[in-house]
Enzyme design. Sequence first.
Site, PDB file in Angstrom:
ATOM      1  N   ASP A   8      42.110  43.636  -0.699  1.00  0.00           N
ATOM      2  CA  ASP A   8      41.530  44.975  -0.640  1.00  0.00           C
ATOM      3  C   ASP A   8      42.397  45.850  -1.535  1.00  0.00           C
ATOM      4  O   ASP A   8      43.531  46.174  -1.183  1.00  0.00           O
ATOM      5  CB  ASP A   8      41.542  45.475   0.801  1.00  0.00           C
ATOM      6  CG  ASP A   8      41.012  46.896   0.961  1.00  0.00           C
ATOM      7  OD1 ASP A   8      40.933  47.630  -0.053  1.00  0.00           O
ATOM      8  OD2 ASP A   8      40.698  47.291   2.092  1.00  0.00           O
TER       9      ASP A   8
ATOM     10  N   ASN B  40      21.480  58.420  -4.046  1.00  0.00           N
ATOM     11  CA  ASN B  40      21.670  57.134  -3.365  1.00  0.00           C
ATOM     12  C   ASN B  40      23.099  56.980  -2.872  1.00  0.00           C
ATOM     13  O   ASN B  40      23.340  56.395  -1.814  1.00  0.00           O
ATOM     14  CB  ASN B  40      21.313  55.969  -4.302  1.00  0.00           C
ATOM     15  CG  ASN B  40      21.190  54.672  -3.548  1.00  0.00           C
ATOM     16  OD1 ASN B  40      20.489  54.606  -2.531  1.00  0.00           O
ATOM     17  ND2 ASN B  40      21.868  53.644  -3.999  1.00  0.00           N
TER      18      ASN B  40
ATOM     19  N   TYR C  53      27.955  44.820   3.832  1.00  0.00           N
ATOM     20  CA  TYR C  53      28.191  43.388   4.021  1.00  0.00           C
ATOM     21  C   TYR C  53      28.088  43.004   5.493  1.00  0.00           C
ATOM     22  O   TYR C  53      28.817  42.154   5.989  1.00  0.00           O
ATOM     23  CB  TYR C  53      29.578  43.017   3.497  1.00  0.00           C
ATOM     24  CG  TYR C  53      29.792  43.246   2.016  1.00  0.00           C
ATOM     25  CD1 TYR C  53      28.720  43.301   1.124  1.00  0.00           C
ATOM     26  CD2 TYR C  53      31.069  43.411   1.492  1.00  0.00           C
ATOM     27  CE1 TYR C  53      28.916  43.509  -0.230  1.00  0.00           C
ATOM     28  CE2 TYR C  53      31.281  43.603   0.137  1.00  0.00           C
ATOM     29  CZ  TYR C  53      30.203  43.661  -0.725  1.00  0.00           C
ATOM     30  OH  TYR C  53      30.413  43.862  -2.072  1.00  0.00           O
TER      31      TYR C  53
ATOM     32  N   HIS D 184      32.237  55.652  -8.187  1.00  0.00           N
ATOM     33  CA  HIS D 184      31.103  56.441  -7.685  1.00  0.00           C
ATOM     34  C   HIS D 184      30.844  56.207  -6.192  1.00  0.00           C
ATOM     35  O   HIS D 184      30.064  56.935  -5.582  1.00  0.00           O
ATOM     36  CB  HIS D 184      29.847  56.198  -8.519  1.00  0.00           C
ATOM     37  CG  HIS D 184      29.139  54.909  -8.242  1.00  0.00           C
ATOM     38  ND1 HIS D 184      27.848  54.668  -8.655  1.00  0.00           N
ATOM     39  CD2 HIS D 184      29.529  53.769  -7.620  1.00  0.00           C
ATOM     40  CE1 HIS D 184      27.478  53.466  -8.285  1.00  0.00           C
ATOM     41  NE2 HIS D 184      28.471  52.895  -7.664  1.00  0.00           N
ATOM     42  N   ASP D 185      31.514  55.214  -5.607  1.00  0.00           N
ATOM     43  CA  ASP D 185      31.356  54.948  -4.170  1.00  0.00           C
ATOM     44  C   ASP D 185      32.227  55.843  -3.300  1.00  0.00           C
ATOM     45  O   ASP D 185      32.066  55.846  -2.071  1.00  0.00           O
ATOM     46  CB  ASP D 185      31.721  53.489  -3.855  1.00  0.00           C
ATOM     47  CG  ASP D 185      30.740  52.492  -4.441  1.00  0.00           C
ATOM     48  OD1 ASP D 185      29.538  52.810  -4.519  1.00  0.00           O
ATOM     49  OD2 ASP D 185      31.174  51.385  -4.817  1.00  0.00           O
TER      50      ASP D 185
END
Length: 346
Positions: free
Chosen positions: A237, A303, A148, A256-257
């Site tokens: 958050d 990725n 971002y 998965h992050d």
Amino acid sequence: MASPEDLDYPQIILEYSSGFLVSKVMFTACELGVFDLLLESGEPLSSDAIAARLGTSTTGMERLLDACVGLKLLAVELTQGGALYRNTEISNIYLTKSSPKSQYHIMMYYSNTVYLCWRYLADAVREGRNQYERAFGISSEDPFGAMYRSEEEMLKFIAGQNSVWSICGRDVLAAFDLSIFTQIYDLGGCGGALAQECVSLYPNSTVTIYDLPKVVQVAKERFVPPEEHRITFHEGDFFNDSIPEAELYILSKILHDWDDDKCRQLLSKVYKACKPGGGVLLVESLLNEDKSGPLETQLYSMNMLVQTKGKERTAVEYSRLLEAAGFGDIQVKKTGKLYDAVLGRK
């Protein structure tokens, strides 16, 4: 025993090595507006006409169009006046901006952002960390701060995520009967596409999108219709702020992050906030237990290496994370599509 030549291994290697060329042809045709122009024209067009309207060279456009024909993204008809090109059905549905199932935005995100990180894949493998610093000259410690890094980049990411759920969202939400859950929190709900699919599929439910303040503002202003009163918002958050009580928490493409420790931290917070009898729905692309595939999920995991601090996991690995946080009665459903569903109950 068959020789490598008998199995046509050279052809396989050549196809794999040219894979990035295939994707870049599709990305370029999207970026230049080829599919949008052909949809709007309502009739087949020559390469000269397409080049003139899109402001490109005629020779370059002709080669691009022919490559798209080879990829079955365009069809061509030979007439006395020359070749005329038109969209195939798949292009009209998925590659034009105006289609409800358009994948244009995720294509552009992959082309202009992900590709730059993948340039440094060898460095990512050597170092075991994402490559934002090399690709964009910014810190890699906060992956979402990097994603971002500008409003334009954030918009591209959010629009891309929304486009994914336009074709995969209903599959994962229908994997289990979620109608018993009426109060739902979508943690990291981004632009709200999955939340909109949820209230459409389960009209008695309400969904709160919990995301960073700047993401919530964009979702409110650009993506979630103001008349959709079943969707509300919570700014914060969820790693550092409190998580309100709810019956069901959806974590779609969140775990998965992150590494296992961060996942356990978040799931423990979710378990404490969850109402008794409630649950958590994980939406992820599941690896086979022996990690032999699916290929798409293996590539997604690469990725995650170049872009985040996480990885793709097997159903057993996600189940263990849920169990460590206190969840039980864990069920797994593979959808046969890009993303699968894991449900844990409190």
